[in-house]
Design an enzyme around this catalytic site. Structure first.
Site, mmCIF file in Angstrom:
data_model
loop_
_atom_site.group_PDB
_atom_site.id
_atom_site.type_symbol
_atom_site.label_atom_id
_atom_site.label_comp_id
_atom_site.label_asym_id
_atom_site.label_seq_id
_atom_site.Cartn_x
_atom_site.Cartn_y
_atom_site.Cartn_z
ATOM 1 N N GLY A 105 0.841 -1.196 0.000
ATOM 2 C CA GLY A 105 0.000 0.000 0.000
ATOM 3 C C GLY A 105 0.870 1.239 0.000
ATOM 4 C CB SER A 106 0.059 4.736 0.637
ATOM 5 O OG SER A 106 -0.501 4.646 1.927
ATOM 6 C CB THR A 155 -0.827 2.902 4.985
ATOM 7 O OG1 THR A 155 -1.780 3.838 4.484
ATOM 8 C CG2 THR A 155 -1.542 1.890 5.842
ATOM 9 N N GLY A 156 2.341 2.512 5.373
ATOM 10 C CA GLY A 156 3.475 1.641 5.725
ATOM 11 C C GLY A 156 4.164 2.111 7.002
ATOM 12 C CB CYS A 187 3.581 0.062 -6.785
ATOM 13 S SG CYS A 187 3.804 -1.658 -7.211
ATOM 14 C CD GLU A 236 2.823 6.100 -5.692
ATOM 15 O OE1 GLU A 236 2.349 6.314 -4.568
ATOM 16 O OE2 GLU A 236 3.111 4.970 -6.110
HETATM 17 P P1 NAD Z 1 -3.404 2.396 1.422
HETATM 18 O O1 NAD Z 1 -2.114 2.435 2.165
HETATM 19 O O2 NAD Z 1 -4.354 3.507 1.598
HETATM 20 O O3 NAD Z 1 -4.228 1.081 1.770
HETATM 21 C C1 NAD Z 1 -3.687 -0.213 1.632
HETATM 22 C C2 NAD Z 1 -4.365 -1.149 2.615
HETATM 23 O O4 NAD Z 1 -4.054 -0.726 3.948
HETATM 24 C C3 NAD Z 1 -5.881 -1.194 2.527
HETATM 25 O O5 NAD Z 1 -6.297 -2.535 2.724
HETATM 26 C C4 NAD Z 1 -6.317 -0.316 3.693
HETATM 27 O O6 NAD Z 1 -7.591 -0.655 4.192
HETATM 28 C C5 NAD Z 1 -5.252 -0.620 4.726
HETATM 29 N N1 NAD Z 1 -5.028 0.432 5.730
HETATM 30 C C6 NAD Z 1 -5.376 1.735 5.668
HETATM 31 N N2 NAD Z 1 -4.966 2.381 6.780
HETATM 32 C C7 NAD Z 1 -4.329 1.463 7.549
HETATM 33 C C8 NAD Z 1 -3.633 1.515 8.807
HETATM 34 N N3 NAD Z 1 -3.520 2.638 9.491
HETATM 35 N N4 NAD Z 1 -3.070 0.375 9.269
HETATM 36 C C9 NAD Z 1 -3.144 -0.772 8.580
HETATM 37 N N5 NAD Z 1 -3.775 -0.893 7.387
HETATM 38 C C10 NAD Z 1 -4.365 0.218 6.872
HETATM 39 O O7 NAD Z 1 -2.954 2.209 -0.099
HETATM 40 P P2 NAD Z 1 -3.904 2.164 -1.366
HETATM 41 O O8 NAD Z 1 -4.388 3.554 -1.602
HETATM 42 O O9 NAD Z 1 -4.868 1.045 -1.227
HETATM 43 O O10 NAD Z 1 -2.860 1.754 -2.517
HETATM 44 C C11 NAD Z 1 -2.131 2.685 -3.246
HETATM 45 C C12 NAD Z 1 -0.694 2.735 -2.781
HETATM 46 O O11 NAD Z 1 -0.142 1.429 -2.735
HETATM 47 C C13 NAD Z 1 0.207 3.509 -3.715
HETATM 48 O O12 NAD Z 1 1.067 4.345 -2.977
HETATM 49 C C14 NAD Z 1 1.033 2.443 -4.415
HETATM 50 O O13 NAD Z 1 2.265 2.859 -4.903
HETATM 51 C C15 NAD Z 1 1.144 1.415 -3.353
HETATM 52 N N6 NAD Z 1 1.390 0.094 -3.931
HETATM 53 C C16 NAD Z 1 2.635 -0.468 -3.767
HETATM 54 C C17 NAD Z 1 2.914 -1.691 -4.340
HETATM 55 C C18 NAD Z 1 4.266 -2.345 -4.176
HETATM 56 O O14 NAD Z 1 4.362 -3.536 -4.415
HETATM 57 N N7 NAD Z 1 5.303 -1.635 -3.791
HETATM 58 C C19 NAD Z 1 1.930 -2.337 -5.068
HETATM 59 C C20 NAD Z 1 0.684 -1.751 -5.212
HETATM 60 C C21 NAD Z 1 0.435 -0.534 -4.623
#
Ligand code: NAD
Length: 473
Positions: free
Chosen positions: A219-220, A223-224, A275, A373
């Site tokens: 994910g983002s 959030t990471g 991503c 991004e």
């Molecule tokens: P996001 O971080 O908003 O959400 C990802 C997941 O995390 C969802 O399931 C969400 O419900 C959950 N989440 C949200 N808040 C949380 C918290 N505080 N604690 C734990 N989990 C939580 O990301 P998104 O908008 O769904 O995805 C887009 C982002 O993901 C972009 O930045 C993209 O670059 C990245 N991405 C990275 C890869 C990779 O392999 N590096 C692949 C795909 C997407």
């Protein structure tokens, strides 16, 4: 509209509370999924913990058989699954098909990975070996851009390593994953794979759950960071696949006509919501005018529309929040007077989260569309003069996920690749991932890796067992 249930302890269940899921092409509700909280999470984790006792003792062959069952369930139902994926995610059918077959292929390939014992010492004094033991119960958290692929790339290595898993899809795209849950319900031993849905607040509950041993997250970056913090309480193991601002570098010897189409799709596949999409395209000044013209020309042949309609090349943005963000970046470019080769002129109101294909002509390096991004169908083309300059510009980012060099001189391409600060660099292609090579980000693009033996190791601890041979006992 269909209700989709969760998979907990081998049963498809719901809790009577529901979340609506929209089709981004028309903003209509297409399904409902359970809105879970702490109770459902506790039940899923307890089931995963019970199942771990036996699953950790299974042989590679047994695990392989189960994973092949998952791959077969996906493949045998690919037609239904890719249509459902388009409905909830928005991507055109052909790209949804690629994701479904890709996920089945990834599962089959990753089931062959092994973590063999390593002998550290074998002499008169000692016999010492390192074995890999599963970490335990894994919490998997998945985004909305490749919901099926990301779910499989977490479930499969967890199972292959001997772990059990509780997976949370994105609340925007849970349907296909839950349909797969139903299909594999009797393929996986009860409790080994649990899939529960809920809003974002379910994420931190997973991260902080005392009976989960590891988090694997895609994910983002924002959030990471929260996950890293949440997981620190009991020092959970973490793997983070995060955002990127990947640069493509096109050298002057590249064939303009041939690379134009490939460069286009390296940025616009899945409406740019990848991503590892090319989010900044640096073109040498000698071919800049010709190549930018060729890319803009090609863009005119691509249809933006509903992914379920034949001929659509670029679907809608997956959700309203991301749609608003992309429109904001386009507006910022307009406000600053940057030049558009395509897009930037259409009224985005109306039904469906559609953004016109937008290509920017050499905006400044500190423009938001270059520095951030975008995760949408917007491609900034940037002119460069020298190799040293472009390497510095490409590396000038907090991200370090991937990049590419386009040139006939592949030695030169490799020389440049070695100077890029990213986990993956392609020469003359983009977005190719192998189940056998580690995929992970440098800098703020991630922590650890997925795929390959390196990815599998992240679901295990090393354990060293040493036998003293000359001991007197
Ligand atoms: P996001 O971080 O908003 O959400 C990802 C997941 O995390 C969802 O399931 C969400 O419900 C959950 N989440 C949200 N808040 C949380 C918290 N505080 N604690 C734990 N989990 C939580 O990301 P998104 O908008 O769904 O995805 C887009 C982002 O993901 C972009 O930045 C993209 O670059 C990245 N991405 C990275 C890869 C990779 O392999 N590096 C692949 C795909 C997407």
């Amino acid at each position: 509209m269909t209700d989709y249930k969760n998979l907990i302890d081998g049963e498809m269940v719901d809790n009577g509370e529901w979340l609506d899921v929209l089709n981004p092409a028309n903003e209509q509700v297409v399904g409902r999924v359970p809105a879970c909280g702490k109770d459902e999470l506790d039940r899923a984790v307890a089931a995963a913990r019970r199942a771990f006792k036996d699953w950790r003792k299974t042989s590679q062959e047994e695990r392989q058989k189960v994973v092949h069952g998952i791959a077969a369930a996906i493949k045998d139902n690919a037609d239904e699954l890719f249509r459902l994926l388009t409905t909830e995610q928005g991507k055109p059918h052909a790209q949804a098909q690629q994701e479904i077959y890709g996920a089945a292929g990834l599962a089959a390939a990753q089931s062959t990975l092994t973590l063999d014992d390593v002998v550290n010492q074998d002499d008169d004094q000692r016999f010492s070996r390192t074995r890999r033991v599963p970490v335990g119960v894994v919490g998997g958290i998945v985004p909305w851009n490749f919901p099926v692929m990301m779910a499989i790339q977490k479930i499969v290595p967890a199972l292959v390593a001997g772990c059990t898993i509780v997976l949370k899809p994105s609340p925007f795209t849970p349907l296909t994953t839950l349909r797969i849950a139903e299909l594999i319900k009797d393929v996986v031993p009860a409790g080994t794979v649990n899939i529960i849905t809920g809003e974002d607040h379910l994420g931190p509950m997973i991260t902080e759950h005392p009976d989960i041993d590891k988090i694997t997250f895609t994910g983002s970056t924002a959030t990471g960071k929260k996950i890293m913090e949440g997981a620190s309480g009991d020092l959970k193991r973490i793997t983070l696949e995060l955002g990127g601002n990947d640069a493509s570098i096109v050298l002057p010897d590249a064939d303009v006509e041939k690379v134009a189409e490939q460069l286009f799709w390296s940025s616009f596949s899945n409406a740019g919501q990848v991503c590892i999409a090319a989010k900044r395209v640096y073109i040498h000044k000698d071919i800049y005018d010709d190549l930018s013209k060729a890319i803009a020309e090609y863009a005119k042949s691509v249809v933006v529309g509903d992914g379920s309609q034949q001929g659509t090349g670029v679907g809608p943005i997956q959700n309203k929040k991301q749609y608003d963000r992309v429109l904001e970046l386009i507006q910022d470019a307009k406000d600053n007077g940057y030049k558009f080769l395509t897009g930037g002129d259409k009224d985005p109101s109306g039904t469906g989260y559609y953004v016109p294909i937008t290509i920017l002509d050499n905006p400044p390096e500190d423009a938001r569309i270059v520095a951030e991004e975008q995760f949408g169908p917007v491609m900034p083309l940037l002119k460069f003069d020298s190799i040293d300059e472009v390497i510095e510009r490409a590396n000038n980012s907090e991200y370090g996920l991937a990049g590419a060099v386009w040139t006939k001189d592949t030695d030169k391409g490799v020389e440049i690749a070695e100077q890029l600060e990213t986990g993956t660099v392609w020469i003359n292609e983009f977005m190719h991932l192998s189940p056998f090579s580690p995929f992970g980000g440098h800098k703020q693009s991630g922590f650890g890796a997925e795929y390959g033996v390196d990815g599998l190791k992240e679901f295990t601890y090393p354990q060293v067992i040493t036998v003293k041979r000359d001991a007197v006992v």
